[in-house]
Write a protein that holds these residues in place. Sequence first.
Motif, short mmCIF file in Angstrom:
data_model
loop_
_atom_site.label_atom_id
_atom_site.label_comp_id
_atom_site.label_asym_id
_atom_site.label_seq_id
_atom_site.Cartn_x
_atom_site.Cartn_y
_atom_site.Cartn_z
N GLU A 1 0.82 -1.21 0.00
CA GLU A 1 0.00 0.00 0.00
C GLU A 1 0.86 1.26 0.00
OE1 GLU A 1 -2.66 -0.16 3.30
OE2 GLU A 1 -3.66 -2.00 2.63
N CYS A 2 2.07 1.14 0.51
CA CYS A 2 2.98 2.28 0.58
C CYS A 2 3.93 2.34 -0.61
CB CYS A 2 3.78 2.24 1.88
SG CYS A 2 2.77 2.39 3.38
N GLY A 3 3.70 1.47 -1.60
CA GLY A 3 4.48 1.53 -2.82
C GLY A 3 5.77 0.74 -2.85
N TYR A 4 5.95 -0.16 -1.89
CA TYR A 4 7.15 -0.99 -1.88
C TYR A 4 7.04 -2.08 -2.93
CZ TYR A 4 8.78 1.22 2.42
OH TYR A 4 9.23 2.13 3.35
N PRO A 5 8.17 -2.53 -3.49
CA PRO A 5 8.11 -3.58 -4.53
C PRO A 5 7.57 -4.89 -3.97
CG PRO A 5 10.39 -3.20 -3.80
CD PRO A 5 9.55 -2.10 -3.22
N PRO A 6 6.57 -5.48 -4.63
CA PRO A 6 6.01 -6.76 -4.17
C PRO A 6 7.08 -7.84 -4.09
CG PRO A 6 4.65 -5.78 -5.89
CD PRO A 6 5.93 -5.00 -5.86
N ARG A 7 7.09 -8.55 -2.98
CA ARG A 7 8.07 -9.63 -2.77
C ARG A 7 9.50 -9.16 -2.99
NH1 ARG A 7 3.73 -11.70 -5.19
NH2 ARG A 7 4.59 -11.42 -7.26
N GLY A 8 9.76 -7.89 -2.67
CA GLY A 8 11.10 -7.36 -2.82
C GLY A 8 12.06 -7.97 -1.81
N SER A 9 13.33 -8.00 -2.15
CA SER A 9 14.33 -8.50 -1.21
C SER A 9 14.47 -7.50 -0.07
CB SER A 9 15.68 -8.65 -1.92
OG SER A 9 16.20 -7.37 -2.29
N LEU A 10 15.12 -7.91 1.00
CA LEU A 10 15.31 -7.01 2.14
C LEU A 10 16.07 -5.77 1.71
CD1 LEU A 10 15.02 -6.37 5.12
CD2 LEU A 10 17.10 -7.68 5.55
N ASP A 11 17.10 -5.94 0.90
CA ASP A 11 17.87 -4.78 0.44
C ASP A 11 17.01 -3.82 -0.36
OD1 ASP A 11 20.17 -5.63 1.68
OD2 ASP A 11 21.05 -6.54 -0.11
N GLU A 12 16.12 -4.36 -1.19
CA GLU A 12 15.24 -3.52 -2.00
C GLU A 12 14.27 -2.76 -1.10
OE1 GLU A 12 14.84 -5.91 -6.23
OE2 GLU A 12 13.69 -6.61 -4.51
N LEU A 13 13.73 -3.44 -0.09
CA LEU A 13 12.79 -2.79 0.82
C LEU A 13 13.48 -1.70 1.62
CD1 LEU A 13 10.83 -5.92 2.12
CD2 LEU A 13 10.15 -4.32 0.32
N LEU A 14 14.69 -1.97 2.09
CA LEU A 14 15.44 -0.98 2.86
C LEU A 14 15.81 0.22 1.98
CD1 LEU A 14 17.73 -3.30 5.00
CD2 LEU A 14 15.89 -1.83 5.86
N ARG A 15 16.13 -0.05 0.75
CA ARG A 15 16.47 1.04 -0.17
C ARG A 15 15.25 1.94 -0.38
NH1 ARG A 15 19.26 -1.74 -3.30
NH2 ARG A 15 17.65 -2.47 -4.75
N HIS A 16 14.08 1.32 -0.52
CA HIS A 16 12.85 2.10 -0.70
C HIS A 16 12.53 2.89 0.58
CE1 HIS A 16 9.22 2.93 -3.05
NE2 HIS A 16 8.55 2.88 -1.91
N LEU A 17 12.74 2.28 1.74
CA LEU A 17 12.52 2.99 2.99
C LEU A 17 13.43 4.20 3.07
CD1 LEU A 17 11.41 3.26 5.91
CD2 LEU A 17 13.30 1.76 6.63
N LYS A 18 14.68 4.03 2.72
CA LYS A 18 15.63 5.14 2.78
C LYS A 18 15.19 6.28 1.87
CE LYS A 18 20.56 6.18 2.55
NZ LYS A 18 21.93 5.63 2.43
N GLU A 19 14.66 5.96 0.70
CA GLU A 19 14.16 6.99 -0.21
C GLU A 19 12.99 7.74 0.44
OE1 GLU A 19 13.14 4.88 -3.73
OE2 GLU A 19 15.23 4.57 -4.36
N ARG A 20 12.12 7.00 1.12
CA ARG A 20 10.96 7.63 1.76
C ARG A 20 11.33 8.38 3.03
NH1 ARG A 20 5.85 6.52 0.73
NH2 ARG A 20 5.22 6.09 2.88
N MET A 21 12.51 8.09 3.59
CA MET A 21 12.96 8.80 4.78
C MET A 21 13.44 10.20 4.47
SD MET A 21 12.65 7.08 7.60
CE MET A 21 13.86 7.84 8.68
N HIS A 22 13.66 10.49 3.18
CA HIS A 22 14.09 11.83 2.81
C HIS A 22 13.02 12.83 3.25
CE1 HIS A 22 15.27 15.29 0.36
NE2 HIS A 22 16.46 14.75 0.33
N PRO A 23 13.41 13.97 3.83
CA PRO A 23 12.42 14.93 4.33
C PRO A 23 11.37 15.33 3.32
CG PRO A 23 14.62 15.53 5.07
CD PRO A 23 14.79 14.37 4.11
N SER A 24 11.69 15.30 2.02
CA SER A 24 10.70 15.69 1.01
C SER A 24 9.84 14.52 0.58
CB SER A 24 11.42 16.27 -0.22
OG SER A 24 12.24 15.28 -0.82
N GLY A 25 10.12 13.30 1.11
CA GLY A 25 9.37 12.12 0.71
C GLY A 25 8.04 12.02 1.42
#
Length: 212
Positions: free
Chosen positions: A90-114
Amino acid sequence: MDRKQFDQLLALHCAPTLAGLKAASMVALPGRSLAELQGFFALYEKCFECKGLKVLELRRQRAHVLLLIYRPVILQRLLRRSKAQALLAECGYPPRGSLDELLRHLKERMHPSGAGGRYAGTGDCACAGGMGAGAGESFPHEIGLFLGYPPHDVEGFIRYGGQNFRQCGFWKVYDNEKAVLHLFHCYAACIRRIYDSLQEGASLQSMICSAA
């Protein structure tokens, strides 16, 4: 920040993860980047590797850097739960993504403008606020999943905007209070034990190496 202060901050904010009781913890440390803190983490490199612990830079914020200390094997298992996967999707993470992919997406969303909102829990998120995140600092709501919070509590926080919770401790609790309160007790006891041992002269490195 000297070695003693560094160890105390890790003990206060990451003890349950370092001890093997929790999948991940978040802490903000003085510095401009994780690279700037490598001198402090170097002492723990072999110990972290042996215990399956990793460090990820989530965000740089003013004079502090926000880090995720995590156990990949445990975190990956938690994020594979069906409810967690549904919330992440629901938050736009890649379906069945690897842990590294999920963490990378989290880091992108952690940006203040995200995309995100203030995660008004305590424990991990409060420690970030207390170390320079500021009252208006925002975090994507799903960050609780990456900190090992039960999916139903993360879902409740999102649904009710942080209100109508039944208990509040390391995070806001919306269901299964008895089991979660037991976890809170274990986490608090772990933090107290490790921090007190540090004050008595014990080595944080030795305590990590002797943990599960």
